[in-house]
Design a protein around this motif. Sequence first.
Motif, PDB file in Angstrom:
ATOM      1  N   VAL A   1       0.703  -1.215  -0.025  1.00 32.42           N
ATOM      2  CA  VAL A   1       0.034  -0.087   0.004  1.00 32.42           C
ATOM      3  C   VAL A   1       0.895   1.322   0.098  1.00 32.42           C
ATOM      4  O   VAL A   1       0.719   2.090  -0.843  1.00 32.42           O
ATOM      5  N   ILE A   2       1.774   1.343   0.884  1.00 31.50           N
ATOM      6  CA  ILE A   2       2.630   2.379   0.983  1.00 31.50           C
ATOM      7  C   ILE A   2       3.554   2.557  -0.110  1.00 31.50           C
ATOM      8  O   ILE A   2       3.743   3.762  -0.740  1.00 31.50           O
ATOM      9  N   LEU A   3       3.963   1.624  -0.897  1.00 30.52           N
ATOM     10  CA  LEU A   3       4.943   1.634  -1.906  1.00 30.52           C
ATOM     11  C   LEU A   3       4.304   1.970  -3.140  1.00 30.52           C
ATOM     12  O   LEU A   3       4.885   2.672  -4.196  1.00 30.52           O
ATOM     13  N   SER A   4       3.015   1.388  -3.567  1.00 31.63           N
ATOM     14  CA  SER A   4       2.490   1.466  -4.983  1.00 31.63           C
ATOM     15  C   SER A   4       2.283   2.800  -5.506  1.00 31.63           C
ATOM     16  O   SER A   4       2.643   3.115  -6.386  1.00 31.63           O
ATOM     17  N   GLY A   5       1.338   3.657  -4.901  1.00 35.85           N
ATOM     18  CA  GLY A   5       0.995   4.760  -5.375  1.00 35.85           C
ATOM     19  C   GLY A   5       0.434   4.675  -6.621  1.00 35.85           C
ATOM     20  O   GLY A   5       0.452   5.662  -7.617  1.00 35.85           O
ATOM     21  N   CYS A   6      -0.273   3.778  -6.789  1.00 35.70           N
ATOM     22  CA  CYS A   6      -0.968   3.462  -8.259  1.00 35.70           C
ATOM     23  C   CYS A   6      -2.277   2.904  -8.254  1.00 35.70           C
ATOM     24  O   CYS A   6      -2.659   2.716  -6.970  1.00 35.70           O
ATOM     25  N   ALA A   7      -2.711   2.500  -9.315  1.00 34.79           N
ATOM     26  CA  ALA A   7      -4.065   2.026  -9.638  1.00 34.79           C
ATOM     27  C   ALA A   7      -4.145   0.618  -8.761  1.00 34.79           C
ATOM     28  O   ALA A   7      -3.247   0.112  -8.361  1.00 34.79           O
TER      29      ALA A   7
ATOM     30  N   SER B   1       5.679   4.240 -13.212  1.00 34.71           N
ATOM     31  CA  SER B   1       5.060   5.429 -13.090  1.00 34.71           C
ATOM     32  C   SER B   1       5.483   6.127 -11.735  1.00 34.71           C
ATOM     33  O   SER B   1       5.285   7.454 -11.773  1.00 34.71           O
ATOM     34  N   ALA B   2       5.585   5.461 -10.687  1.00 34.26           N
ATOM     35  CA  ALA B   2       5.900   6.190  -9.498  1.00 34.26           C
ATOM     36  C   ALA B   2       7.358   6.073  -9.341  1.00 34.26           C
ATOM     37  O   ALA B   2       7.811   6.619  -8.151  1.00 34.26           O
ATOM     38  N   ASN B   3       8.011   5.459 -10.173  1.00 36.79           N
ATOM     39  CA  ASN B   3       9.543   5.392  -9.774  1.00 36.79           C
ATOM     40  C   ASN B   3       9.737   4.661  -8.532  1.00 36.79           C
ATOM     41  O   ASN B   3      10.795   5.061  -7.950  1.00 36.79           O
ATOM     42  N   VAL B   4       9.207   3.524  -8.410  1.00 33.60           N
ATOM     43  CA  VAL B   4       9.460   2.603  -7.221  1.00 33.60           C
ATOM     44  C   VAL B   4       9.742   1.335  -7.501  1.00 33.60           C
ATOM     45  O   VAL B   4       9.399   0.817  -8.392  1.00 33.60           O
ATOM     46  N   TYR B   5      10.920   0.859  -7.113  1.00 28.82           N
ATOM     47  CA  TYR B   5      11.763  -0.279  -7.294  1.00 28.82           C
ATOM     48  C   TYR B   5      12.171  -0.625  -5.903  1.00 28.82           C
ATOM     49  O   TYR B   5      12.991  -0.106  -5.149  1.00 28.82           O
ATOM     50  N   TYR B   6      11.607  -1.871  -5.552  1.00 28.71           N
ATOM     51  CA  TYR B   6      11.846  -2.554  -4.141  1.00 28.71           C
ATOM     52  C   TYR B   6      12.298  -3.934  -4.617  1.00 28.71           C
ATOM     53  O   TYR B   6      11.678  -4.591  -5.286  1.00 28.71           O
ATOM     54  N   ILE B   7      12.944  -4.506  -3.453  1.00 28.44           N
ATOM     55  CA  ILE B   7      13.316  -5.856  -3.295  1.00 28.44           C
ATOM     56  C   ILE B   7      12.646  -6.496  -2.062  1.00 28.44           C
ATOM     57  O   ILE B   7      13.009  -6.004  -1.049  1.00 28.44           O
ATOM     58  N   PHE B   8      11.964  -7.462  -2.381  1.00 28.07           N
ATOM     59  CA  PHE B   8      11.300  -8.221  -1.003  1.00 28.07           C
ATOM     60  C   PHE B   8      12.267  -9.233  -0.993  1.00 28.07           C
ATOM     61  O   PHE B   8      12.650 -10.217  -1.605  1.00 28.07           O
TER      62      PHE B   8
END
Length: 385
Positions: free
Chosen positions: A25-31, A258-265
């Motif tokens: 939720v925090i990371l996505s910023g998307c639809a 589109s939100a420039n989000v790149y995370y490693i889980f």
Amino acid sequence: MFRISPARRSSTRLASGVGLLVAAVILSGCAAIATAADATDTDCPAAAEPLASLTLVDDPRAATGPSTACLASHAIEAVAADGAPQLPVTVTDAEGRDVEITDVSRILPVDISGTIAATVFGLGLGDAVVGRDSSTSFDGTEDLPVVTKSGHTLNAEAILELAPTVMLTDTSIGPKEVRQQLRDAGIAVVVVSSERRADTVSDLVSEIAGALGVPERGDALADRLDADVEAAVAEVGAVAPVAASDRARMLFLYVRGSANVYYIFGRDSGADSLIEAVGGVDVAGEIGWEGMKPMTAEALVAAQPDVLVMMTDGLASVGGVDGLLERIPALQQTPAGANRRVVDMADAEILSFGPRTADVIRALARAVYAPASAPAATPTEEPAS
């Protein structure tokens, strides 16, 4: 070794925990994450075939090209609904609140992954569900009104219009002020654990079943799901390499271009349990990556993954594999990048860890070990931010 948790939480004490999907939720910023079906055009001709019957790659570490994992069915099989719910029942939820549930005739199950709704349907209470989150898209939910804004924000007005007698949710969706507003309106709001792992599926079932007054159904569903997951893991184990050095080195990469989000889980994110279940090596955990953290080029190069595991909409948001490699040049220094080896799966399915967990494991295993049976999805548009 992948193991099913032998201990279930009490059906009247709901466990707490910060889960993987809270971060989403925090990371996505998307639809809404449930738009994967709209964003791709995928053909899955072998989705229902046993893994061992498919054409398997000789070496899962050396396979090339992308593939898409997809489920054989989008239906939820309910357990036998013997007897009415045993009410009233009082539970202590994941936020430490004592909640009394006196009526389950109008149930609203909402979270970011659709897992809670799938569990309610699995308990045979689908007919009592009055609304859904935008990630709930399995068969039988198409006509339910959506009560989440922008995919993962609770809409108080829409919820109040449905007049639910009980709402089941978790901390993956909010804001918490809306949950309090609903409590003030007299709705029994039960916050269940946000922890989602492939090896603790039955725990969430027990929590939800206890809150809805159907603990016996919960036991039956939990037993069935444990058996299903064990069977799926055994099916994968029959084709996966025995030696750890021969297993596919896999890394879960969460992106929203589109939100420039790149995370490693990494370790304890939930993604690690899924990778383990499909016979892979979680390389994020191997390099000491804990939880969910922003990706770095150094971490990618250190991990040296053979396979990237991604959400379908996330991959589409960067323009597919070509766009991914363009945006993250460090991937070219890994086997996954050099071989264009990306396995994607619908956002609302891949980490849901509910009644469909065994099916998710089998679908991912097909994409990893029999990629010819899981042709790559064709992105049609970038998800809106």
